[in-house]
Design an enzyme around this catalytic site. Sequence first.
Site, PDB file in Angstrom:
ATOM      1  N   ASN A 141       0.804  -1.180  -0.146  1.00 53.01           N
ATOM      2  CA  ASN A 141      -0.069  -0.047   0.039  1.00 53.01           C
ATOM      3  C   ASN A 141       0.934   1.157   0.166  1.00 53.01           C
ATOM      4  O   ASN A 141       0.252   2.346   0.224  1.00 53.01           O
ATOM      5  CB  ASN A 141      -1.045  -0.065   1.286  1.00 53.01           C
ATOM      6  CG  ASN A 141      -2.007  -1.067   1.144  1.00 53.01           C
ATOM      7  OD1 ASN A 141      -2.425  -1.287   0.272  1.00 53.01           O
ATOM      8  ND2 ASN A 141      -2.087  -1.871   2.204  1.00 53.01           N
ATOM      9  N   GLN A 188       8.233  -3.107 -35.280  1.00 53.55           N
ATOM     10  CA  GLN A 188       7.468  -2.857 -36.298  1.00 53.55           C
ATOM     11  C   GLN A 188       8.471  -3.012 -37.625  1.00 53.55           C
ATOM     12  O   GLN A 188       7.894  -3.470 -38.592  1.00 53.55           O
ATOM     13  CB  GLN A 188       6.942  -1.071 -36.448  1.00 53.55           C
ATOM     14  CG  GLN A 188       6.157  -0.924 -37.326  1.00 53.55           C
ATOM     15  CD  GLN A 188       4.459  -1.698 -37.309  1.00 53.55           C
ATOM     16  OE1 GLN A 188       4.401  -2.158 -36.146  1.00 53.55           O
ATOM     17  NE2 GLN A 188       3.905  -1.657 -38.174  1.00 53.55           N
ATOM     18  N   HIS A 191      10.833  -5.258 -37.621  1.00 54.60           N
ATOM     19  CA  HIS A 191      10.698  -6.747 -37.880  1.00 54.60           C
ATOM     20  C   HIS A 191       9.518  -7.302 -38.432  1.00 54.60           C
ATOM     21  O   HIS A 191       9.320  -8.578 -38.599  1.00 54.60           O
ATOM     22  CB  HIS A 191      11.065  -7.393 -36.400  1.00 54.60           C
ATOM     23  CG  HIS A 191      12.497  -7.309 -36.127  1.00 54.60           C
ATOM     24  ND1 HIS A 191      12.942  -6.262 -35.545  1.00 54.60           N
ATOM     25  CD2 HIS A 191      13.596  -8.384 -35.796  1.00 54.60           C
ATOM     26  CE1 HIS A 191      14.339  -6.345 -35.076  1.00 54.60           C
ATOM     27  NE2 HIS A 191      14.745  -7.519 -35.533  1.00 54.60           N
ATOM     28  N   GLU A 201      11.593   2.487  -9.413  1.00 52.99           N
ATOM     29  CA  GLU A 201      12.277   3.722  -9.073  1.00 52.99           C
ATOM     30  C   GLU A 201      11.458   5.006  -9.355  1.00 52.99           C
ATOM     31  O   GLU A 201      12.194   6.107  -9.615  1.00 52.99           O
ATOM     32  CB  GLU A 201      13.578   3.715  -9.453  1.00 52.99           C
ATOM     33  CG  GLU A 201      14.258   2.548  -8.593  1.00 52.99           C
ATOM     34  CD  GLU A 201      15.907   2.520  -8.799  1.00 52.99           C
ATOM     35  OE1 GLU A 201      16.443   3.705  -8.716  1.00 52.99           O
ATOM     36  OE2 GLU A 201      16.340   1.516  -8.966  1.00 52.99           O
TER      37      GLU A 201
HETATM   38  N1  COS Z   1      16.509  14.916  -1.443  1.00 53.75           N
HETATM   39  C1  COS Z   1      16.286  15.069  -0.227  1.00 53.75           C
HETATM   40  N2  COS Z   1      15.427  15.597   0.431  1.00 53.75           N
HETATM   41  C2  COS Z   1      14.361  15.169  -0.086  1.00 53.75           C
HETATM   42  C3  COS Z   1      14.119  14.836  -1.366  1.00 53.75           C
HETATM   43  C4  COS Z   1      15.226  14.719  -2.170  1.00 53.75           C
HETATM   44  N3  COS Z   1      15.458  14.251  -3.281  1.00 53.75           N
HETATM   45  N4  COS Z   1      12.799  14.935  -1.908  1.00 53.75           N
HETATM   46  C5  COS Z   1      12.188  15.139  -0.799  1.00 53.75           C
HETATM   47  N5  COS Z   1      12.875  15.460   0.293  1.00 53.75           N
HETATM   48  C6  COS Z   1      12.549  15.893   1.566  1.00 53.75           C
HETATM   49  C7  COS Z   1      11.585  17.292   1.416  1.00 53.75           C
HETATM   50  O1  COS Z   1      12.453  18.445   1.503  1.00 53.75           O
HETATM   51  C8  COS Z   1      10.718  17.037   2.726  1.00 53.75           C
HETATM   52  O2  COS Z   1      11.603  17.622   3.994  1.00 53.75           O
HETATM   53  P1  COS Z   1      11.305  18.860   4.522  1.00 53.75           P
HETATM   54  O3  COS Z   1       9.834  19.086   4.928  1.00 53.75           O
HETATM   55  O4  COS Z   1      12.368  18.888   5.721  1.00 53.75           O
HETATM   56  O5  COS Z   1      11.691  20.076   3.422  1.00 53.75           O
HETATM   57  C9  COS Z   1      10.747  15.452   3.013  1.00 53.75           C
HETATM   58  O6  COS Z   1      11.515  15.054   2.207  1.00 53.75           O
HETATM   59  C10 COS Z   1       9.361  15.023   2.389  1.00 53.75           C
HETATM   60  O7  COS Z   1       9.247  15.440   1.031  1.00 53.75           O
HETATM   61  P2  COS Z   1       7.801  15.886   0.337  1.00 53.75           P
HETATM   62  O8  COS Z   1       6.892  16.488   1.238  1.00 53.75           O
HETATM   63  O9  COS Z   1       8.152  16.147  -1.216  1.00 53.75           O
HETATM   64  O10 COS Z   1       7.090  14.218   0.383  1.00 53.75           O
HETATM   65  P3  COS Z   1       5.757  13.761  -0.534  1.00 53.75           P
HETATM   66  O11 COS Z   1       5.142  12.659   0.402  1.00 53.75           O
HETATM   67  O12 COS Z   1       5.307  14.710  -1.266  1.00 53.75           O
HETATM   68  O13 COS Z   1       6.720  12.887  -1.826  1.00 53.75           O
HETATM   69  C11 COS Z   1       7.465  12.153  -3.845  1.00 53.75           C
HETATM   70  C12 COS Z   1       7.460  13.353  -2.526  1.00 53.75           C
HETATM   71  C13 COS Z   1       6.233  11.917  -4.430  1.00 53.75           C
HETATM   72  C14 COS Z   1       8.412  12.649  -4.792  1.00 53.75           C
HETATM   73  C15 COS Z   1       8.029  10.861  -3.279  1.00 53.75           C
HETATM   74  O14 COS Z   1       7.123  10.165  -2.444  1.00 53.75           O
HETATM   75  C16 COS Z   1       8.537   9.954  -4.442  1.00 53.75           C
HETATM   76  O15 COS Z   1       9.652  10.226  -4.737  1.00 53.75           O
HETATM   77  N6  COS Z   1       7.758   8.932  -4.321  1.00 53.75           N
HETATM   78  C17 COS Z   1       8.145   7.820  -5.360  1.00 53.75           C
HETATM   79  C18 COS Z   1       8.687   6.768  -4.693  1.00 53.75           C
HETATM   80  C19 COS Z   1       9.499   5.908  -5.553  1.00 53.75           C
HETATM   81  O16 COS Z   1      10.263   6.096  -6.532  1.00 53.75           O
HETATM   82  N7  COS Z   1       9.340   4.568  -5.186  1.00 53.75           N
HETATM   83  C20 COS Z   1       9.531   3.559  -5.970  1.00 53.75           C
HETATM   84  C21 COS Z   1      10.707   2.861  -5.303  1.00 53.75           C
HETATM   85  S1  COS Z   1      11.623   1.496  -6.176  1.00 53.75           S
HETATM   86  S2  COS Z   1      13.282   1.242  -5.265  1.00 53.75           S
END
Ligand code: COS
Length: 378
Positions: A127, A334, A336, A361
């Site tokens: 989730n 396509q 091929h 990722e």
């Molecule tokens: N580097 C350092 N800090 C980061 C960062 C980064 N790249 N991205 C976010 N942060 C920090 C933010 O600055 C924030 O801290 P502060 O409140 O102190 O400023 C905190 O982390 C929370 O960030 P944010 O509010 O942006 O979080 P969200 O819940 O909105 O999520 C996304 C942001 C959607 C970008 C994130 O959840 C994401 O990348 N999701 C995808 C995850 C993923 O790739 N999953 C696949 C894994 S496969 S291994």
Amino acid sequence: MFLTEEQEMLQQMVRDFAQKEVKPRAAKFDQQEFIDKDVLKTMGELGLMGICFPEKYGGAAMDTLSYAIAVEELSRVCASTGITLASHVSLGVNSIFQYGTEEQKQKYMPKLCSGEELSSFALTEPNAGSDAGSTETTAVKDGDHWVINGAKMFITNGSLAWTSVITAMTDKSRGVKGISSFLLERGTPGFSVGNKIHKMGIRGSDTVELIFEDCRVPVSCLLGQINEGFKQFMKILDGGRISIGAMALGIAQGALDEALRYSKERQQFNQPISNFQAIQFFLADMATEIEAARHLVYHAARLKDAGKNYSMQSSMAKLYASEVATRTCIKAIQIHGGYGYTKEYPVERMLRDAKVCEIGEGTSEIQRIVIARNLIKN
Ligand code: COS
């Protein structure tokens, strides 16, 4: 494309290995749903499993661009092999290198860098996918131990890994600022491997569920700072996205290689189909987009190597290269014709492999969010 002599030598070495040892078995890995162990062993011997870590931890001390090139060359012939390396280096080992104590680094990195053992990185949950902050796995402090309960999903290298970096909620009241990382060893009581996930593509890569049932680990298993896990793994993912961009780039290049070869061999209307402008336009567009993707991936790697901020550029590289990979594979099929739609030719596998790059990722939609947020904040 403007590589140093060292980078060119690495590229040639990985290309030779990939073409000779991996390419002939790529269809087999896809079909059997695992990579033959000797391939991973040789990758260790070639220094690839610890390619960008310092020599004192058993690494090869090369730069991020060299690492991206290695993932690209492997993925050009077998994306399952490419992602096995990418997950191990960018996520599993790099988490230990970036956030481990000296003791953790000394204990784990040499065996991981030599390829004797594999690593995994367990963030995603049933989730909690794109919304990585909604982790449901919990870690509750009990004296000088943590007790972990929960489950992880789609974990690359999960059943093979000696070490798994996992994330868990240590303080629910703090939301994403209450997540921490832990470093667990295979065989820890209460930590088990769940179902193997049977996938559409990158089928040779190991993907499983991980399960934690009252898994008691000493406090020394904490990786990095308490409640800093979210930021830690966001930074790890920034780097990981360069390698998924490199994987997508490799798949796209591999599909172009196949399409080019086929178009010169295939005769219709008494001539090779490469004589036809319709095919030539396909090839020209494929090559141009691949070159643009390569520039983005290499640029993000170079920024990282220069110690600059590269978060937005790694998302751009991953986003663009992934979408190019899917488009390129469709065009390669396509070209091929009917044969491209069969298992006689590798392009159908390449399309199945490419699709995951738009999902894993961070989906393409998440990359657009990261890019847009960076644009707006600057
Ligand atoms: N580097 C350092 N800090 C980061 C960062 C980064 N790249 N991205 C976010 N942060 C920090 C933010 O600055 C924030 O801290 P502060 O409140 O102190 O400023 C905190 O982390 C929370 O960030 P944010 O509010 O942006 O979080 P969200 O819940 O909105 O999520 C996304 C942001 C959607 C970008 C994130 O959840 C994401 O990348 N999701 C995808 C995850 C993923 O790739 N999953 C696949 C894994 S496969 S291994």
